[in-house]
Design an enzyme around this catalytic site. Structure first.
Site, PDB file in Angstrom:
ATOM      1  N   SER A  91      44.387 -74.260  -5.670  1.00  0.00           N
ATOM      2  CA  SER A  91      44.826 -73.207  -4.757  1.00  0.00           C
ATOM      3  C   SER A  91      45.866 -72.379  -5.481  1.00  0.00           C
ATOM      4  O   SER A  91      46.844 -72.921  -6.006  1.00  0.00           O
ATOM      5  CB  SER A  91      45.428 -73.796  -3.475  1.00  0.00           C
ATOM      6  OG  SER A  91      46.197 -72.820  -2.784  1.00  0.00           O
ATOM      7  N   CYS A 253      45.673 -65.310  -1.047  1.00  0.00           N
ATOM      8  CA  CYS A 253      44.730 -66.335  -1.499  1.00  0.00           C
ATOM      9  C   CYS A 253      44.365 -66.169  -2.978  1.00  0.00           C
ATOM     10  O   CYS A 253      43.583 -65.290  -3.344  1.00  0.00           O
ATOM     11  CB  CYS A 253      43.475 -66.335  -0.645  1.00  0.00           C
ATOM     12  SG  CYS A 253      42.396 -67.748  -0.984  1.00  0.00           S
TER      13      CYS A 253
END
Length: 344
Positions: A91, A253
């Protein structure tokens, strides 16, 4: 108080997305590689993940980053991202949180004006370049793993929106990237609940209609997230990644921006050296840059660099007690959303 077992965490957010970092007290996780360790958590023993990601110790809008000793030579820390549904291999926002925590806590020595931090993740090596001044981490640039488009304009049959198209791409995890106008709303805070539930519904439909499997990384075999995409008037890509059981990413993101960069490169819309701004549902920004090309299992891939910033806002200690009736955690639909039962 008798606190014989506890976890120490630094509280960090990246552009509003919470990515707490366990900096002490975590148990050893079996496995020769970080991928092995992630798969052990997902397939064998998920008790630590449930303990730190469910109520009463957590809430829906956060991730927990588990720091472990790295298995890859020459790296500074091993990282596994723990979320409510499972452990994930990578991530971007969470890695920015981890680098910020490592440097500002002194676990990795800070060098000004730039410190290079190498992270061992289940997805591969992540090289971070942190801009540092006066003991603070001012920004982090992540050289992410090779990212590639699996399928462009893949058609998906849906009961609510008819036939829609999605780009399927890998940016550290697999994404389905959907132009948001296909579901009739804009990416805006007022539509967060609708987007969250739509993304989870599409994720389930995609699982029924197609399969993915990373050509080199065992166990990375699902579309982890649906990311909605739009284009702002200034050319920035507006993103909204949706996560189980039904929430939206507060950050732009990083892995999703990498996956989207791969689709743009596959279409010839991005050349090496080009940059794009990724902007979140609440206006936070990352810079996504194509810095090179590669090949993954015969697929052409792009090398993304994602730049953003994290902030440490506190610290906490979690007591591990054998008589705690909720060691396995719980989640209720009043705050976690109506699809909370999908977590199992």
């Amino acid at each position: 108080m008798n606190w014989t077992r506890s976890l120490d965490l630094l509280l960090v957010h990246c552009q509003g997305e919470i990515g707490k970092v366990i900096v002490g007290g975590a148990p050893e996780i079996p496995g020769a590689t970080m991928l092995d360790k992630m798969n052990h958590i997902n397939a064998v023993d998920d008790s630590l993940r449930r303990f730190v990601t469910f109520e009463p110790r957590a809430s829906v809008a956060m991730s927990i980053n588990l720091l472990v000793a790295p298995t890859r030579p020459g790296t500074d820390a091993g990282v596994i991202v723990l979320q409510a549904d499972r452990a994930h291999p990578m991530s971007g926002s969470n890695c920015i949180c981890v680098v910020t925590a490592l440097l500002e806590s002194g676990q990795v020595a800070m060098q000004e004006p730039e410190t290079i931090v190498r992270l061992d993740t289940p997805a591969g090596l992540i090289v971070a370049r942190a801009a540092c001044r006066d003991g603070r981490c001012l920004s982090v640039s992540l050289d992410n793993v090779p990212s590639f488009a699996e399928a462009l304009d893949r058609e998906v049959e849906t009961p609510r929106w008819g036939r829609i198209k999605a780009d399927i791409a890998f940016g550290g995890v697999y994404y389905a990237i959907v132009d948001v106008d296909q579901i009739g709303v804009e990416i805006a805070p007022a539509h967060a609940r609708y987007l969250a539930e739509a993304g989870i519904e599409l994720k389930s439909l995609l699982a029924e209609q197609m399969t993915v499997r990373h050509p080199e990384l065992t166990g990375i075999d699902e579309i982890a997230y649906v990311m909605f995409r739009a284009r702002d008037p200034d050319g920035a890509v507006r993103t909204c990644t949706t996560l189980k059981p039904g929430r939206v990413d507060r950050s732009p993101c990083g892995t999703g921006s990498s996956a989207n960069l791969a689709t743009l490169h596959a279409r010839g819309e991005v050349a090496i050296g080009d940059r794009r701004i990724s902007r979140s549902i609440i206006g936070g920004e990352f810079i996504a840059e194509a810095i090179g090309t590669a090949e993954v299992g015969g697929r052409p891939a792009v090398l993304p660099r994602i730049t953003g910033r994290g902030w440490i806002y506190g610290r906490e200690q979690l007591r591990i007690s054998s008589d705690d009736p909720f060691r396995s955690g719980f989640a209720l639909s009043d705050s976690w959303g109506p699809q909370v039962d999908m977590l199992g």
